[in-house]
Design a protein around this motif. Structure first.
Motif, short mmCIF file in Angstrom:
data_model
loop_
_atom_site.label_atom_id
_atom_site.label_comp_id
_atom_site.label_asym_id
_atom_site.label_seq_id
_atom_site.Cartn_x
_atom_site.Cartn_y
_atom_site.Cartn_z
N GLU A 59 1.07 -1.32 0.30
CA GLU A 59 0.25 -0.01 -0.16
C GLU A 59 1.00 1.02 0.37
O GLU A 59 0.59 2.13 -0.62
N LYS B 118 1.07 6.72 -6.97
CA LYS B 118 0.28 7.67 -6.77
C LYS B 118 0.36 9.09 -6.90
O LYS B 118 0.07 9.97 -7.54
N SER B 119 0.90 9.37 -6.04
CA SER B 119 1.39 11.19 -5.64
C SER B 119 3.29 11.57 -5.97
O SER B 119 2.68 12.86 -6.67
N LYS C 80 0.46 4.76 -2.94
CA LYS C 80 0.63 5.65 -2.58
C LYS C 80 1.64 6.19 -3.34
O LYS C 80 1.35 7.30 -3.25
#
Length: 60
Positions: free
Chosen positions: A37, A44-45, A41
């Motif tokens: 995870e 994604k960022s 993340k």
């Protein structure tokens, strides 16, 4: 950027992390010692650049 070709002739870019590919996420998570995870993340960022993902993971 280092690009290699698979046996099917498709180009692969080792400098990128495909966030939707479980094997790539697992590899990066194991390498960095974080959860899947956390890697997702970070992708994604920070985008899918491997260097940027590793930098983003290092911030947390």
């Amino acid at each position: 950027m280092a690009k290699t070709h698979t046996s099917r002739g498709r180009a692969q870019d080792r400098a990128r992390v495909a966030g939707g590919q479980d094997h790539e996420v697992n590899y990066e998570a194991k390498k960095e010692g974080v959860s899947k995870e956390t890697v997702k993340k970070a992708v994604k960022s920070a985008g899918n650049s491997r260097k940027k993902v590793e930098t983003e993971i290092g911030r947390h």
